[in-house]
Design a protein around this motif. Structure first.
Motif, PDB file in Angstrom:
ATOM      1  N   SER A  66      36.758 -38.410   0.713  1.00  9.83           N
ATOM      2  CA  SER A  66      38.044 -38.394   1.518  1.00  9.83           C
ATOM      3  C   SER A  66      38.435 -40.035   1.309  1.00  9.83           C
ATOM      4  CB  SER A  66      38.087 -37.531   3.059  1.00  9.83           C
ATOM      5  OG  SER A  66      37.590 -39.010   3.424  1.00  9.83           O
ATOM      6  N   TYR A 101      38.807 -41.405   2.995  1.00 10.07           N
ATOM      7  CA  TYR A 101      37.850 -42.566   4.298  1.00 10.07           C
ATOM      8  C   TYR A 101      36.348 -42.830   4.392  1.00 10.07           C
ATOM      9  CZ  TYR A 101      42.056 -42.252   7.257  1.00 10.07           C
ATOM     10  OH  TYR A 101      43.025 -42.771   7.458  1.00 10.07           O
ATOM     11  N   ASP A 129      40.635 -38.691   9.718  1.00  9.57           N
ATOM     12  CA  ASP A 129      39.966 -37.969   8.356  1.00  9.57           C
ATOM     13  C   ASP A 129      40.373 -36.432   8.092  1.00  9.57           C
ATOM     14  OD1 ASP A 129      39.006 -37.476   5.577  1.00  9.57           O
ATOM     15  OD2 ASP A 129      37.263 -38.508   6.311  1.00  9.57           O
ATOM     16  N   LYS A 184      40.628 -34.368   5.790  1.00 10.04           N
ATOM     17  CA  LYS A 184      39.693 -33.445   5.350  1.00 10.04           C
ATOM     18  C   LYS A 184      38.242 -32.780   5.527  1.00 10.04           C
ATOM     19  CE  LYS A 184      38.862 -32.253   0.351  1.00 10.04           C
ATOM     20  NZ  LYS A 184      39.691 -31.670  -0.235  1.00 10.04           N
TER      21      LYS A 184
END
Length: 288
Positions: free
Chosen positions: A34, A36, A114, A116
């Motif tokens: 992702s 992050y 996040d 994802k």
């Protein structure tokens, strides 16, 4: 992916130097990034599906319920009447799944930075991501640190289900975050946050506890057993605006039939009380 060798995943990190948790892998279900962090979902031989973020095991199908139940029901059962709950982090949905079970709860806000992680969990970790399907749960994709700052006096309980104090979660272990949580609580409110293992992270736990002590009139530290976490143990930092609270004595006690109905496999009032009993060296170091 360097941690995947010869059919085994090994968790190697400077947070717990000199030790490693390894799981035999049958299949890599997901491997991606992702914006992050690195996200890995594994089908393991002995622990079912496992979620790994930046090389650190977050949960496995076999033992996740210990952590999810305890970080949820320790604060919920310590509060006399919890109705509104904020979960910061917890992108796999496991904490939302547990909090939504609590009979008195009216609204749960889940803030995960996040998107994802949520997407991957919904696809591969449905046994936890079912938390997102509950009508009491509202998912917000955003920065929990900012969300807490923007919602003053709004929550009875705040649960921080963060990854370890590296990367995007570092700020969730520092004093300004505890101050923000305090300001976001209603009178008598309680916070509970993931707080490491005393076998490898006692210095970090002490720093986090001191932030909590500087912010809340009453604090506590509880533990539970989670085999796939470093040293097989995890801690829970708790703080309350109610200076008369006794964290060791739950205000809500469920019968065995009620626990069965909620599919509780780890938490009970007996485990609640026992979780605050710490080894002497930990009590002395933490000055509890």
């Amino acid at each position: 992916m360097d941690a995947l060798k010869n059919g085994w995943f090994s968790e190697i990190n400077d947070l717990w130097p000199g030790i490693s948790q390894s799981l035999e892998v049958e299949e890599v279900l997901y491997n991606g990034h992702s914006k992050y962090q690195h996200i890995l979902v594994l089908q393991t031989k002995s622990y079912g599906k496992a979620l790994v973020l930046d090389g650190i095991i977050q949960c496995t199908e076999k033992d996740e319920f210990s952590y999810q139940e305890m970080i949820s029901f320790l604060p919920l059962c310590s509060h006399p009447n919890p109705k509104t709950v904020l979960i910061v982090g917890g992108g796999d949905g496991g904490v939302a799944r547990e909090v939504a079970k609590f009979p008195k709860i009216e609204k749960v806000y889940q803030v995960e930075i996040d998107e994802k992680v949520v997407e991957v969990s919904r696809k591969y970790l449905q046994f936890m991501a079912t938390g997102y399907d509950h009508p009491k749960v509202e998912l917000v994709i955003g920065d929990g640190y900012k969300f807490v700052e923007e919602h003053k006096h709004s929550f009875d309980v705040i649960i921080t289900d963060s990854s370890d104090p590296i990367g995007p979660a570092t700020c969730l272990f520092e004093e300004p975050y505890f101050v923000r949580m305090k300001n976001a609580l209603k009178p008598g409110g309680i916070i509970c946050t993931q707080a490491g293992t005393y076998w490898s992270n006692l210095d970090q736990i002490k720093r986090t506890l001191n932030h909590c002590k500087d912010t809340f009139p009453k604090v506590g530290y509880a533990i539970s057993s989670v085999p796939t976490y470093p040293t097989g143990q995890i801690g829970y930092m708790m703080g309350s605006l109610d200076e008369t609270i006794n964290f060791r004595e739950p205000k809500t006690v469920f019968t065995d039939a009620e626990l069965d109905k909620m599919n509780m496999r780890y938490y009970s009032d007996r485990v609640h009380r026992a979780s605050f009993e710490l080894p002497r060296f930990v009590e002395k170091e933490l000055d509890l």
